[in-house]
Design a protein around this motif. Sequence first.
Motif, PDB file in Angstrom:
ATOM      1  N   GLN A 133       5.731   4.017  -4.534  1.00 32.31           N
ATOM      2  CA  GLN A 133       6.465   2.793  -4.278  1.00 32.31           C
ATOM      3  C   GLN A 133       5.714   1.959  -3.261  1.00 32.31           C
ATOM      4  O   GLN A 133       4.722   2.404  -2.680  1.00 32.31           O
ATOM      5  CB  GLN A 133       7.894   3.066  -3.824  1.00 32.31           C
ATOM      6  N   ASP A 134       6.167   0.739  -3.056  1.00 33.16           N
ATOM      7  CA  ASP A 134       5.449  -0.212  -2.207  1.00 33.16           C
ATOM      8  C   ASP A 134       5.869  -0.022  -0.757  1.00 33.16           C
ATOM      9  O   ASP A 134       7.010  -0.279  -0.390  1.00 33.16           O
ATOM     10  CB  ASP A 134       5.749  -1.648  -2.648  1.00 33.16           C
ATOM     11  N   ASP A 156      10.130  -1.328   1.010  1.00 31.97           N
ATOM     12  CA  ASP A 156      10.205  -2.382  -0.010  1.00 31.97           C
ATOM     13  C   ASP A 156      11.630  -2.771  -0.380  1.00 31.97           C
ATOM     14  O   ASP A 156      11.849  -3.548  -1.304  1.00 31.97           O
ATOM     15  CB  ASP A 156       9.401  -1.993  -1.254  1.00 31.97           C
TER      16      ASP A 156
END
Length: 238
Positions: A185-186, A207
């Motif tokens: 994930q970011d 995020d």
Amino acid sequence: SVSRARRDQHFSVSGGEASALAITPDGRTIATGGADGHIRLWNATTGRRLADAPAHSDGVRALRFTSDGKRLVSGSADKMLRVWNVGAGGALEYRSNIVAHDDAVTAIAVLPNDQTLISASADSYVKTWRLDSGALQNRVHVGARVTALALSPDGRVVATGDSEGRVKFWHTSGGAPIAFAGGAQDGTVYALVWSGDGKILVSGGADRALRYWNVETGRLLAKIPAHDGAIRALVRAP
């Protein structure tokens, strides 16, 4: 402050920011850890403070009760783990100390047998300890600052989240990695929680989105834009 589900019940946590929280399995006692290094115990029904202990020389980052609620483990930015006896009426008594990591302790878990403790740290390591003796049993190098940790319901697998946005899985016995095709994930992963049946892992982080992962296949089941800021904590409802 820390608030229960009841809207009329609040806890005034003195001494600055509350940076960690744990609840006894019977739901009667709440422990909070502060940026001031103190641990405070509270009656979950009345909000009355039961204990206030100067526990660490730096902020308390993680707290976890054993399954019987008689011991509390704390982890701190001072790199230490400490074990406390929880007495009748919420009395808090120092039991033992573990010089655990080379950087802040960020998360802890206690296996269902109440004999094994797992700690995660910004030093990129996850370590397994004997709870009674403090003996190191195993350590795993994750490869980045470990920012989240969650134990599967059966206690056999631990999931970690790190500062590079990765979610990884490890056997609690021996620390061997488990292949997992998903988990990217970011930004930093700050929070992880398992479903009650152990089939789904939910992650949240910088995020601002929640991600639901199929643990067996690694497939992303859902991504939910959840908040306007970073997600710092997740808990599974009973």
